[in-house]
Design an enzyme around this catalytic site. Structure first.
Site, PDB file in Angstrom:
ATOM      1  N   GLY A  43       0.930  -1.262   0.047  1.00 40.40           N
ATOM      2  CA  GLY A  43      -0.051  -0.034  -0.077  1.00 40.40           C
ATOM      3  C   GLY A  43       0.934   1.284  -0.180  1.00 40.40           C
ATOM      4  O   GLY A  43       1.995   1.177   0.516  1.00 40.40           O
ATOM      5  N   GLN A  48       3.200   9.787   0.950  1.00 40.88           N
ATOM      6  CA  GLN A  48       4.590   9.084   1.290  1.00 40.88           C
ATOM      7  C   GLN A  48       5.344   9.364   0.043  1.00 40.88           C
ATOM      8  O   GLN A  48       6.548   9.027  -0.383  1.00 40.88           O
ATOM      9  CB  GLN A  48       4.374   7.660   1.102  1.00 40.88           C
ATOM     10  N   CYS A  91       6.241  -0.061   6.953  1.00 36.22           N
ATOM     11  CA  CYS A  91       5.496   1.112   6.228  1.00 36.22           C
ATOM     12  C   CYS A  91       7.001   1.460   5.322  1.00 36.22           C
ATOM     13  O   CYS A  91       8.186   1.434   5.735  1.00 36.22           O
ATOM     14  CB  CYS A  91       5.589   2.140   7.037  1.00 36.22           C
ATOM     15  N   LEU A  92       6.694   1.657   4.185  1.00 40.90           N
ATOM     16  CA  LEU A  92       7.616   2.079   3.072  1.00 40.90           C
ATOM     17  C   LEU A  92       8.490   3.122   3.541  1.00 40.90           C
ATOM     18  O   LEU A  92       9.545   3.539   3.129  1.00 40.90           O
ATOM     19  CB  LEU A  92       7.174   2.377   1.589  1.00 40.90           C
ATOM     20  N   HIS A 133      -4.092   1.779   7.672  1.00 43.02           N
ATOM     21  CA  HIS A 133      -2.782   2.403   7.727  1.00 43.02           C
ATOM     22  C   HIS A 133      -2.525   3.530   6.809  1.00 43.02           C
ATOM     23  O   HIS A 133      -2.044   4.621   7.172  1.00 43.02           O
ATOM     24  CB  HIS A 133      -1.750   1.162   7.392  1.00 43.02           C
ATOM     25  N   GLU A 134      -3.043   3.244   5.594  1.00 43.60           N
ATOM     26  CA  GLU A 134      -2.858   4.203   4.684  1.00 43.60           C
ATOM     27  C   GLU A 134      -3.652   5.506   4.799  1.00 43.60           C
ATOM     28  O   GLU A 134      -3.529   6.789   4.459  1.00 43.60           O
ATOM     29  CB  GLU A 134      -3.196   3.627   3.065  1.00 43.60           C
ATOM     30  N   HIS A 137      -1.890   8.050   6.783  1.00 42.41           N
ATOM     31  CA  HIS A 137      -1.241   8.883   6.424  1.00 42.41           C
ATOM     32  C   HIS A 137      -1.884  10.055   5.557  1.00 42.41           C
ATOM     33  O   HIS A 137      -1.237  10.925   5.499  1.00 42.41           O
ATOM     34  CB  HIS A 137      -0.625   8.109   5.077  1.00 42.41           C
TER      35      HIS A 137
END
Ligand code: ZN
Length: 170
Positions: A43, A48, A91-92, A133-134, A137
């Site tokens: 995701g 991000q 997380c990226l 999670h996204e 953000h």
């Protein structure tokens, strides 16, 4: 387009409602999917990659070949939530960091697709976790904000490493 790492302040800015779904937005979403696959994520939210947009892309398989599992959510909102469970997340924007986070087990999300059509869809388990999670953000919330104090202590060294790396670049 590249992934922005913690503690870049752009991650705290979150997203903004998208007024029009057009060709440019579709191009942005497809570029975000490419970046997500390249960084081996499941995701990715627009902040991000440095974009202040209420936009997220995901694919629970993380495999570009599973095109039918790709999703793009524009202006997503959770309208219903049920149950909760702890599970490990990464997380990226936090390479190498994994921690337990409590999330709702089931959510109903209202969003627009890239055609501009409004959808209301129920998600559970892994997909529900990715979307929560996204969604965080998009309001500038990061998964490390949601971990227990014990977990926070455990990952503190790795967070400091990322902070030092960031400072060295700026
Ligand atoms: Zn993330």
């Amino acid at each position: 387009m590249e992934v922005v790492y913690y503690p870049d302040p752009v991650l705290r800015r979150g997203g903004k409602p998208i007024p029009a779904i057009d060709e440019q937005l579709r191009a942005t979403a497809s570029e975000m999917l490419e970046v997500m696959y390249r960084y081996r994520g499941v995701g990715l939210a627009a902040p991000q990659v440095g974009l202040e947009l209420d936009l997220m892309v995901l694919n629970p398989s993380g495999d570009k070949k599973d095109k039918d599992e790709e999703m793009v959510l524009v202006n997503p909102k959770i309208v219903e939530r049920k149950g909760s469970e702890f599970g490990e997340e990464g997380c990226l924007s936090f390479p190498g960091i994994y921690a337990d986070v409590e999330r709702n087990l089931e959510i109903t999300v209202e969003y627009q697709d890239l055609e501009g059509e409004t959808k209301k869809i129920h998600f559970d388990d892994f997909l529900a976790r990715i979307i929560q999670h996204e969604l965080d953000h998009l309001t500038g919330v990061l998964f490390v904000d949601r971990v227990s104090s014990v977990e926070k202590l455990r990952i503190r060294g790795k967070l400091q490493e990322l902070e030092q790396k960031f400072q060295a670049q700026t």
